[in-house]
Scaffold this active site. Structure first.
Site, PDB file in Angstrom:
ATOM      1  N   PHE A 149       1.008  -1.035   0.109  1.00 25.92           N
ATOM      2  CA  PHE A 149      -0.157   0.124  -0.028  1.00 25.92           C
ATOM      3  C   PHE A 149       0.997   1.294  -0.202  1.00 25.92           C
ATOM      4  O   PHE A 149       0.444   2.384  -0.463  1.00 25.92           O
ATOM      5  CB  PHE A 149      -0.849  -0.132   1.087  1.00 25.92           C
ATOM      6  N   SER A 226       5.439  -7.065   3.066  1.00 25.63           N
ATOM      7  CA  SER A 226       5.913  -7.363   4.435  1.00 25.63           C
ATOM      8  C   SER A 226       6.697  -8.797   4.485  1.00 25.63           C
ATOM      9  O   SER A 226       6.529  -9.406   3.591  1.00 25.63           O
ATOM     10  CB  SER A 226       4.848  -7.486   5.603  1.00 25.63           C
ATOM     11  N   CYS A 281       9.340   1.755   3.341  1.00 24.86           N
ATOM     12  CA  CYS A 281      10.313   0.573   3.686  1.00 24.86           C
ATOM     13  C   CYS A 281      11.698   1.060   3.726  1.00 24.86           C
ATOM     14  O   CYS A 281      12.443   0.365   4.481  1.00 24.86           O
ATOM     15  CB  CYS A 281      10.455  -0.382   2.590  1.00 24.86           C
TER      16      CYS A 281
HETATM   17  P1  NAD Z   1       1.591  -6.746   2.874  1.00 22.87           P
HETATM   18  O1  NAD Z   1       2.630  -7.563   2.807  1.00 22.87           O
HETATM   19  O2  NAD Z   1       0.561  -6.773   4.019  1.00 22.87           O
HETATM   20  O3  NAD Z   1       1.041  -6.739   1.502  1.00 22.87           O
HETATM   21  C1  NAD Z   1       1.511  -6.540   0.303  1.00 22.87           C
HETATM   22  C2  NAD Z   1       0.718  -7.355  -0.896  1.00 22.87           C
HETATM   23  O4  NAD Z   1       0.598  -8.721  -0.360  1.00 22.87           O
HETATM   24  C3  NAD Z   1      -0.564  -6.508  -0.853  1.00 22.87           C
HETATM   25  O5  NAD Z   1      -0.865  -6.739  -2.214  1.00 22.87           O
HETATM   26  C4  NAD Z   1      -1.619  -7.550  -0.240  1.00 22.87           C
HETATM   27  O6  NAD Z   1      -2.861  -7.554  -0.724  1.00 22.87           O
HETATM   28  C5  NAD Z   1      -0.920  -9.027   0.002  1.00 22.87           C
HETATM   29  N1  NAD Z   1      -1.101  -9.788   0.956  1.00 22.87           N
HETATM   30  C6  NAD Z   1      -1.126  -9.381   2.129  1.00 22.87           C
HETATM   31  N2  NAD Z   1      -1.413 -10.468   2.972  1.00 22.87           N
HETATM   32  C7  NAD Z   1      -1.465 -11.449   2.226  1.00 22.87           C
HETATM   33  C8  NAD Z   1      -1.343 -12.938   2.554  1.00 22.87           C
HETATM   34  N3  NAD Z   1      -1.576 -13.450   3.759  1.00 22.87           N
HETATM   35  N4  NAD Z   1      -1.242 -13.891   1.348  1.00 22.87           N
HETATM   36  C9  NAD Z   1      -0.960 -13.479   0.228  1.00 22.87           C
HETATM   37  N5  NAD Z   1      -1.055 -12.075  -0.256  1.00 22.87           N
HETATM   38  C10 NAD Z   1      -1.190 -11.121   0.977  1.00 22.87           C
HETATM   39  O7  NAD Z   1       2.334  -5.199   3.113  1.00 22.87           O
HETATM   40  P2  NAD Z   1       1.793  -3.970   3.048  1.00 22.87           P
HETATM   41  O8  NAD Z   1       1.117  -3.521   4.542  1.00 22.87           O
HETATM   42  O9  NAD Z   1       0.896  -3.542   1.961  1.00 22.87           O
HETATM   43  O10 NAD Z   1       2.970  -2.730   2.948  1.00 22.87           O
HETATM   44  C11 NAD Z   1       3.870  -2.569   3.972  1.00 22.87           C
HETATM   45  C12 NAD Z   1       5.219  -3.460   4.077  1.00 22.87           C
HETATM   46  O11 NAD Z   1       5.692  -3.522   2.815  1.00 22.87           O
HETATM   47  C13 NAD Z   1       6.025  -2.984   5.237  1.00 22.87           C
HETATM   48  O12 NAD Z   1       6.578  -4.438   5.708  1.00 22.87           O
HETATM   49  C14 NAD Z   1       6.996  -2.664   4.276  1.00 22.87           C
HETATM   50  O13 NAD Z   1       8.771  -2.627   4.715  1.00 22.87           O
HETATM   51  C15 NAD Z   1       7.272  -3.422   2.966  1.00 22.87           C
HETATM   52  N6  NAD Z   1       7.946  -2.633   1.786  1.00 22.87           N
HETATM   53  C16 NAD Z   1       9.000  -3.244   1.545  1.00 22.87           C
HETATM   54  C17 NAD Z   1       9.687  -2.594   0.317  1.00 22.87           C
HETATM   55  C18 NAD Z   1      10.974  -3.063  -0.183  1.00 22.87           C
HETATM   56  O14 NAD Z   1      11.386  -2.622  -1.170  1.00 22.87           O
HETATM   57  N7  NAD Z   1      11.653  -3.860   0.523  1.00 22.87           N
HETATM   58  C19 NAD Z   1       9.119  -1.465  -0.196  1.00 22.87           C
HETATM   59  C20 NAD Z   1       7.814  -1.063   0.123  1.00 22.87           C
HETATM   60  C21 NAD Z   1       7.070  -1.590   1.173  1.00 22.87           C
END
Ligand code: NAD
Length: 497
Positions: A149, A226, A281
């Protein structure tokens, strides 16, 4: 209230309404749209469109692909503000920050416009008598992107412009929390002349993701999100024979040595800790001070926090917007409580903040926690909010041990005026992206982005040259044309010459 649609074959497609999600304006707390959660059948439909489009797109000339990318680049450039407004409306970040996000995405599109150059292979003439060898890089097929997000425009742009430039077709599953920027991007790509089925957007949750992970027609998965989900995506996707890159969560540390420019360090800690309300992130979440640096630095950090203007992202004087949802705001606030309970000292406490006329918005003020220890919950978890922890250490050795013992390794920074110390740090630190007097070391589009350890699963970084490698596979050709020399059957490996 708006209903979001999927985007398949260059047109909007209404989704099944059996299961849906809500999109909020985080500044007011109001629901602004309903987003469909794709069913398995809908995922199959999008993948089928991408699969059908693949042979034609793969064989489209490089110069034609480049022209479409140039046109897309122009359209995104022209619509920067429209995209940014969608980001602010659904994510909550301030408009200038949202414009910055679109700019960083644009850089990757600009990199992708170099595709004829980037796909050039190697050629060796006469590796043996009248035998030439050359390599070509070919696309993989249908690639899928699953994105978080916090950068609803930029992170998808880390993926699909490069995948598509390389000749793949793409299915994007953006975050269900702020899906509209992906829809506008898809419309702009279609307007740029992208053929039907090359870029598809599918909204949804875990049901859609699981189907993408196991779908036999998906060749590659790019994920950003995440750590627990990234690990699951990597393990499941690779188990199904796919190429997977899964960029994950973070806990980014910034070391401040006693000789640092403390005004620069304080500006940097506040900008990198509280920009986008800490929902980056690459946000700095831990300041590791060495020796008496804390006593010189923290009054300056406190002063800057006191001057921060927290408010709706659309208002021009807001410097920090709300968090993404009420649940997330409450979760971050509970970390502040836990930190204090476990012995940290709150130099500022953002939980009391009330933004006038936006009492229902998901706001939280900036919190600065001093005397944080590495066994505290606030240190061990990724908080992903406006909370900056300070870990005090006595020496550089102790400070770098804190960073290297941490399971994450996305970004880090050192603030010092000692070139030798900075060089030692860059060599010793076990983190993928390092800033020297730069708090958020995000490489530009022509480099690649990627953390280490629990911040990145798989061996590829994203975008830049690594993106080209991820979305293509090499083929080597050994050819002999003129006057073949018939040597008869020989079951041994050929000798040189
Ligand atoms: P998230 O992991 O909750 O969701 C990411 C994606 O995965 C979304 O499209 C979501 O719909 C999907 N998803 C969520 N739970 C799932 C599950 N159980 N099974 C399958 N798919 C699932 O992450 P978020 O809250 O949207 O974003 C924040 C996180 O992203 C933070 O941990 C941040 O550090 C990380 N992030 C990392 C980077 C990087 O480059 N390393 C960049 C941006 C964000």
């Amino acid at each position: 209230m708006k209903t979001i649609e999927h985007w398949i074959n260059n047109k909007p497609v209404a989704g099944s309404t059996d299961r849906t999600g809500r999109v909020y304006d985080p500044a007011t707390g109001r629901v602004t749209a309903e987003v469909p959660f794709a069913t398995v059948e809908e995922v199959d439909l999008a993948v089928a469109a991408a699969r059908e489009a693949f042979p034609g797109w793969r064989d489209t000339s490089l110069t034609r692909r480049q022209k479409i990318l140039f046109a897309f680049r122009e359209l995104v450039d022209r619509h920067q503000e429209d995209l940014a407004k969608l980001l602010t409306a659904e994510h909550g970040k301030t408009l200038p920050d949202a414009l910055g996000e679109v700019n960083r995405g644009l850089e990757v599109i600009e990199f992708a416009t170099n595709i004829p150059h980037l796909l050039k292979g190697d050629f060796s003439e006469n590796v043996s008598s009248a035998v030439d060898t050359y390599t070509i890089r070919q696309p993989l097929g249908v690639a899928a992107g699953i994105t978080p997000f916090n950068f609803p425009a930029m992170v998808p742009m880390w993926m699909y412009p490069i995948a598509i430039a390389c000749g793949n077709t793409f299915v994007l599953k953006p975050s269900e929390k702020d899906p509209s920027a992906s829809m506008l991007s898809a419309e702009l790509f279609a307007e740029a002349g992208l053929p039907d089925g090359v870029f598809n957007v599918l909204h949804g949750d875990r049901v859609a993701v699981e189907r993408l992970l196991e779908h036999p027609d998906i060749a590659a998965i790019s994920f950003v999100g995440s750590t627990p989900v990234a690990r699951h995506i990597y393990e499941t996707g690779t188990r199904h024979g796919k190429r997977v890159q899964a960029l994950a969560g973070a806990k980014n540390h910034m070391i401040v040595l006693p000789d640092a420019d403390m005004d620069l360090a304080a500006d940097s800690a506040v900008s990198a800790g509280f920009g986008s309300a800490g929902e980056r992130c690459m946000a700095i979440s831990v300041v590791v001070t060495v020796g008496d640096a804390a006593d010189k630095l923290l009054p300056k950090v406190k002063e800057r926090i006191a001057a921060l203007k927290v408010g709706p992202g659309m208002e021009s004087d807001s410097e920090m917007g709300p968090l993404i949802t009420k649940e997330h705001r409450d979760r971050v606030a509970s970390y502040v409580a836990k930190g204090i309970e476990e012995g940290a000292e709150a130099l500022t406490d953002g939980r009391d903040l009330i933004v006038a006329d936006h009492e229902e918005g998901f706001f939280l003020g900036a919190t600065l926690l001093d005397h944080v220890k590495t066994d505290m919950t606030v240190y061990q978890d990724e908080i992903f909010g406006p909370v900056l922890s300070v870990v005090r250490t006595d020496s550089y050795q102790e400070a770098i041990r804190v960073i290297n013992d941490n399971p994450w390794g996305n970004g880090t920074a050192i603030f010092t005026n000692d070139g030798g110390a900075a060089r030692k740090f860059q060599n010793e630190v076990e983190v993928g992206m390092v800033g020297i007097n730069v708090p958020i070391p995000v490489p530009l589009g022509f480099y690649s982005f990627g953390g280490w350890k629990d911040s990145n699963f798989g061996d590829h970084s994203i975008y830049g040259p690594e993106g080209i490698h991820f979305y293509t596979r090499p083929k080597v050709v050994i050819s002999r044309w003129p006057e073949p020399i018939h040597r008869g059957v020989d079951l041994g490996f050929p000798q040189h010459g």
